[in-house]
Design a protein around this motif. Structure first.
Motif, PDB file in Angstrom:
ATOM      1  N   PRO A 193       0.821  -1.212   0.000  1.00 43.86           N
ATOM      2  CA  PRO A 193       0.000   0.000   0.000  1.00 43.86           C
ATOM      3  C   PRO A 193       0.858   1.267   0.000  1.00 43.86           C
ATOM      4  O   PRO A 193       0.537   2.257   0.657  1.00 43.86           O
ATOM      5  N   GLY A 194       1.956   1.202  -0.722  1.00 44.10           N
ATOM      6  CA  GLY A 194       2.868   2.339  -0.833  1.00 44.10           C
ATOM      7  C   GLY A 194       3.895   2.047  -1.903  1.00 44.10           C
ATOM      8  O   GLY A 194       3.920   0.960  -2.485  1.00 44.10           O
ATOM      9  N   ASP A 195       4.732   3.017  -2.191  1.00 49.07           N
ATOM     10  CA  ASP A 195       5.772   2.863  -3.208  1.00 49.07           C
ATOM     11  C   ASP A 195       6.958   2.086  -2.660  1.00 49.07           C
ATOM     12  O   ASP A 195       7.300   2.191  -1.474  1.00 49.07           O
ATOM     13  N   THR A 196       7.596   1.317  -3.553  1.00 48.54           N
ATOM     14  CA  THR A 196       8.784   0.536  -3.216  1.00 48.54           C
ATOM     15  C   THR A 196       9.909   0.927  -4.158  1.00 48.54           C
ATOM     16  O   THR A 196       9.694   1.025  -5.364  1.00 48.54           O
ATOM     17  N   VAL A 197      11.091   1.134  -3.609  1.00 47.22           N
ATOM     18  CA  VAL A 197      12.297   1.287  -4.419  1.00 47.22           C
ATOM     19  C   VAL A 197      13.259   0.208  -3.952  1.00 47.22           C
ATOM     20  O   VAL A 197      13.556   0.105  -2.759  1.00 47.22           O
ATOM     21  N   SER A 198      13.714  -0.617  -4.896  1.00 50.68           N
ATOM     22  CA  SER A 198      14.584  -1.744  -4.586  1.00 50.68           C
ATOM     23  C   SER A 198      15.892  -1.595  -5.353  1.00 50.68           C
ATOM     24  O   SER A 198      15.876  -1.269  -6.539  1.00 50.68           O
ATOM     25  N   ARG A 199      17.015  -1.846  -4.675  1.00 55.18           N
ATOM     26  CA  ARG A 199      18.326  -1.795  -5.325  1.00 55.18           C
ATOM     27  C   ARG A 199      19.116  -3.035  -4.939  1.00 55.18           C
ATOM     28  O   ARG A 199      19.301  -3.334  -3.765  1.00 55.18           O
ATOM     29  N   VAL A 200      19.592  -3.778  -5.942  1.00 56.58           N
ATOM     30  CA  VAL A 200      20.365  -4.994  -5.713  1.00 56.58           C
ATOM     31  C   VAL A 200      21.792  -4.612  -5.309  1.00 56.58           C
ATOM     32  O   VAL A 200      22.454  -3.843  -6.008  1.00 56.58           O
ATOM     33  N   LEU A 201      22.236  -5.159  -4.185  1.00 53.93           N
ATOM     34  CA  LEU A 201      23.586  -4.895  -3.697  1.00 53.93           C
ATOM     35  C   LEU A 201      24.526  -6.068  -3.935  1.00 53.93           C
ATOM     36  O   LEU A 201      25.715  -5.880  -4.189  1.00 53.93           O
ATOM     37  N   ILE A 202      24.012  -7.279  -3.819  1.00 50.93           N
ATOM     38  CA  ILE A 202      24.805  -8.502  -4.009  1.00 50.93           C
ATOM     39  C   ILE A 202      23.928  -9.513  -4.733  1.00 50.93           C
ATOM     40  O   ILE A 202      22.732  -9.616  -4.472  1.00 50.93           O
ATOM     41  N   GLY A 203      24.533 -10.278  -5.619  1.00 53.64           N
ATOM     42  CA  GLY A 203      23.807 -11.360  -6.297  1.00 53.64           C
ATOM     43  C   GLY A 203      23.043 -10.852  -7.492  1.00 53.64           C
ATOM     44  O   GLY A 203      23.622 -10.347  -8.445  1.00 53.64           O
ATOM     45  N   GLY A 204      21.761 -10.944  -7.426  1.00 52.93           N
ATOM     46  CA  GLY A 204      20.906 -10.526  -8.534  1.00 52.93           C
ATOM     47  C   GLY A 204      19.674 -11.404  -8.571  1.00 52.93           C
ATOM     48  O   GLY A 204      19.524 -12.326  -7.767  1.00 52.93           O
ATOM     49  N   GLY A 205      18.809 -11.120  -9.473  1.00 54.30           N
ATOM     50  CA  GLY A 205      17.573 -11.883  -9.570  1.00 54.30           C
ATOM     51  C   GLY A 205      16.694 -11.324 -10.652  1.00 54.30           C
ATOM     52  O   GLY A 205      17.176 -10.839 -11.678  1.00 54.30           O
ATOM     53  N   GLN A 206      15.405 -11.374 -10.398  1.00 55.25           N
ATOM     54  CA  GLN A 206      14.454 -10.825 -11.351  1.00 55.25           C
ATOM     55  C   GLN A 206      13.160 -10.500 -10.629  1.00 55.25           C
ATOM     56  O   GLN A 206      12.835 -11.109  -9.619  1.00 55.25           O
ATOM     57  N   PHE A 207      12.467  -9.494 -11.168  1.00 57.04           N
ATOM     58  CA  PHE A 207      11.151  -9.140 -10.668  1.00 57.04           C
ATOM     59  C   PHE A 207      10.102  -9.696 -11.614  1.00 57.04           C
ATOM     60  O   PHE A 207      10.162  -9.470 -12.828  1.00 57.04           O
ATOM     61  N   TYR A 208       9.147 -10.425 -11.048  1.00 51.62           N
ATOM     62  CA  TYR A 208       7.960 -10.821 -11.793  1.00 51.62           C
ATOM     63  C   TYR A 208       6.953  -9.694 -11.630  1.00 51.62           C
ATOM     64  O   TYR A 208       6.767  -9.164 -10.536  1.00 51.62           O
ATOM     65  N   VAL A 209       6.332  -9.310 -12.738  1.00 50.15           N
ATOM     66  CA  VAL A 209       5.359  -8.212 -12.755  1.00 50.15           C
ATOM     67  C   VAL A 209       4.131  -8.655 -13.558  1.00 50.15           C
ATOM     68  O   VAL A 209       4.138  -9.724 -14.152  1.00 50.15           O
ATOM     69  N   ASP A 210       3.119  -7.806 -13.606  1.00 43.17           N
ATOM     70  CA  ASP A 210       1.894  -8.166 -14.326  1.00 43.17           C
ATOM     71  C   ASP A 210       1.864  -7.658 -15.766  1.00 43.17           C
ATOM     72  O   ASP A 210       0.942  -7.964 -16.505  1.00 43.17           O
TER      73      ASP A 210
END
Length: 177
Positions: free
Chosen positions: A105-122
């Motif tokens: 119920p709010g904004d998110t800001v994400s920053r990868v520091l180590i490793g990595g991955g992926q975001f699933y979105v709609d």
């Protein structure tokens, strides 16, 4: 496994050992997995500090190493709250799993520091995230982070408004999950 040969090549002495294709792949996978763990815990990969105006800096390297050490087969994600203000909260997460689809119920800001991955979105295919990539997710938008794609991941997250009970709301609609 090692295979033994007496006549591999005129350039090699007899009794030379060589790796089969399958054993080379197994060894390469083991080396890559080991390297990810070593790099993730290494002092040679500094990620810096976090400081609030007027406050002492917090060493993110130490926190990241501590979080990564807590991950196991049973513990798939751990977090550390860095700062909570009236308007935002800042957290560091270590994960070796894929989250369930959800929204906030709010904004998110994400920053990868180590490793990595992926975001699933709609709205499309999963979005790859590598070290130093930053992704902003508007309020109410479904997503799920896969922090196991490139070994364990450490991510810095800012939530506005601050995190509170009920902030993560289960959802559906994350494509590819």
């Amino acid at each position: 496994s090692l295979s033994h040969t007496h006549t591999f090549s005129s350039f090699l002495p007899t009794n030379t050992y060589f790796l089969t294709h399958d054993s080379m792949l197994r060894m390469l996978c083991a080396v890559v997995v080991s390297a990810v763990a070593v790099v993730a815990l290494s002092d040679a990969v500094p990620i810096g500090a976090f400081a609030q105006y007027g406050g002492a800096p917090t060493d993110l390297d130490t926190i990241a190493r501590d979080l990564l050490r807590q991950l196991s087969a049973d513990t798939k994600a751990v977090n550390h709250t860095l700062l909570v203000t009236e308007k935002s909260s800042f957290h560091m997460f270590a994960t070796n799993r894929t989250e369930a689809c959800h929204y906030h119920p709010g904004d998110t800001v994400s920053r990868v520091l180590i490793g990595g991955g992926q975001f699933y979105v709609d709205y499309g295919d999963p979005l790859p995230q590598k070290v130093l990539d930053t992704f902003q997710i508007p309020e109410g938008k479904v997503h799920a982070y896969d922090g196991a794609t490139n070994g364990p991941s450490v991510v810095l997250v800012q939530w506005t408004p601050p995190f509170h009970p009920g902030y993560t709301i289960p959802a559906t609609g994350c494509k590819g999950l």
